[in-house]
Scaffold this active site. Structure first.
Site, short mmCIF file in Angstrom:
data_model
loop_
_atom_site.label_atom_id
_atom_site.label_comp_id
_atom_site.label_asym_id
_atom_site.label_seq_id
_atom_site.Cartn_x
_atom_site.Cartn_y
_atom_site.Cartn_z
N ASP A 71 -12.47 21.00 -2.74
CA ASP A 71 -13.39 20.61 -3.81
C ASP A 71 -12.64 20.09 -5.03
O ASP A 71 -11.44 20.31 -5.18
CB ASP A 71 -14.30 21.77 -4.21
CG ASP A 71 -13.53 22.98 -4.73
OD1 ASP A 71 -12.45 23.27 -4.21
OD2 ASP A 71 -14.02 23.63 -5.68
N GLU A 131 -13.27 26.26 -4.91
CA GLU A 131 -12.17 26.84 -5.68
C GLU A 131 -12.32 26.60 -7.17
O GLU A 131 -11.88 27.41 -7.98
CB GLU A 131 -10.83 26.25 -5.19
CG GLU A 131 -9.60 26.97 -5.72
CD GLU A 131 -9.09 26.45 -7.06
OE1 GLU A 131 -8.22 27.12 -7.67
OE2 GLU A 131 -9.55 25.37 -7.51
#
Length: 362
Positions: A71, A131
């Site tokens: 991400d 994350e």
């Protein structure tokens, strides 16, 4: 879309970056990663949500976990995708969201996962989601809770940006809300109340006067930080506010535990209500571990870069909690992470790819 894991590394890097994968919207990239890895006969591939784990099972005496998050933080407006190539030859850079944090590391992982059919140790390749948001949502944390057997290993490498050098351990992070009380009143009769926003100056003065420490841990010096990262207050344009909340982020050296860090913050803001909203411990360097030391020697030989501390928090801390020594190693200058002009030198990709390949095959 299809990811070509056997082609040019720079092209793969741009293809991975050009799939938007802002936290919470990683499915398209997770699908592409799974589709690229699942046909590879030497890998056992497992998917958990938008996290992909691919493992060799060669019966080696040691297992290394090589991981990275898929991400990114949100795109700019206008979007800083698709990527663009700036410069030529050794000076070439790829610009765009995710080029530093951390799709360079992901691209190196993907290329090596495909090409290393018989590495000298078993490898677990981990590509995980969420994350860049609150730590309780983190995909690696989810895997550790629900499928810890997938993350078993003797040593871990996290492909976070390090400018192609090793960064050991990481600082811990603690986020708190410091609540400043007041008393409401009509702003035309302000003397009948107490303005919480005005009183917040005491909190800001303490922050301005605060001198963060630099603390040596196992030969690496970690710089701490204490910063206001948000402030809110106010009810209406004609009301004296009865509360102001200052959000403070404390980045602390890995020699401190979470309780130590919390006590330090509460002491700094004594007299005010302090509410912890997010916390994650740091990780000590762990470079005294034999596998870590051997990997560091390989990187030093190829790049000339000596290990340095990781100032930001990374998931090496999660591996440390699992008892797995871990280091950060990946392409891109970490100073540029999350910036609108995020960019990664093409040369960093080759350095990281070659160092990992050398270490995993010699």
């Amino acid at each position: 879309m299809r990811l070509d894991l056997d082609g040019d590394l720079t092209a793969l890097f741009r293809a991975v970056c050009d799939v938007p994968s802002v936290s919470g919207d990683e499915k398209a990239l997770a699908d592409a990663i799974e589709a690229a890895l699942r046909p590879l006969a030497h890998l056992d591939v497992v998917r958990d949500g938008n996290a992909i784990v691919a493992r060799t099972h060669l019966g080696r005496s040691r297992r290394v976990v090589i991981a990275g998050h898929i991400d990114t933080v949100p795109l700019t407006d206008p979007p800083n995708l698709p990527t663009r190539l700036v410069g030529e030859g050794a000076q070439a850079e790829i610009w765009g969201r995710g080029t530093v944090d951390m799709k360079g590391g992901l691209s190196v992982q993907l290329a090596l996962a495909a090409s290393l059919t018989e590495p000298n140790q078993d490898v677990t390749w981990v590509f995980y989601d969420l994350e860049e948001v609150a730590s309780d949502l983190n995909g690696l944390g989810r895997l550790a809770r629900n499928h810890p057997e997938l993350l078993q290993g003797d040593f871990a490498i996290l492909g976070e940006a390090t400018a192609a050098g090793i960064e050991g351990g990481c600082n811990g992070t603690l986020r708190v809300e410091v609540r400043v009380p007041g008393v409401t009143a009509h702003s035309a009769r302000a003397w009948m109340g107490s303005n919480a926003i005005h009183s917040a100056s005491v909190v800001l003065d303490r922050l301005a006067a605060y001198e963060p420490a630099s603390i040596e841990v196992e030969g690496l010096v970690y710089r701490e930080g204490m910063n206001a990262v948000g402030i809110r207050g106010g009810i209406a344009g004609n009301v004296v506010p009865d509360e102001c909340v200052v959000t403070v982020n404390y980045r602390f050296a890995p020699s401190r535990s979470l309780p130590d860090a919390e006590a330090h913050v509460r002491d700094l803001f004594s007299g005010f209500e302090v509410v912890v909203t997010d916390a994650a411990p740091g990780a000590r360097p762990g470079l005294d571990d034999p596998l870590a030391a051997d990997f560091a020697a390989t990187v030093l030989e190829l790049t000339g870069g000596a290990p340095a501390p990781k100032y930001g928090w990374t998931d090496v801390a999660r591996f440390a909690e699992m008892g797995i020594p871990a280091v950060n190693f990946g392409p891109g200058d970490p100073v540029l992470a999350h910036k609108d002009d995020e960019r990664c030198p093409v040369g960093h990709l080759a350095l990281c790819h070659d160092a990992l390949r050398e270490w995993l095959t010699r």
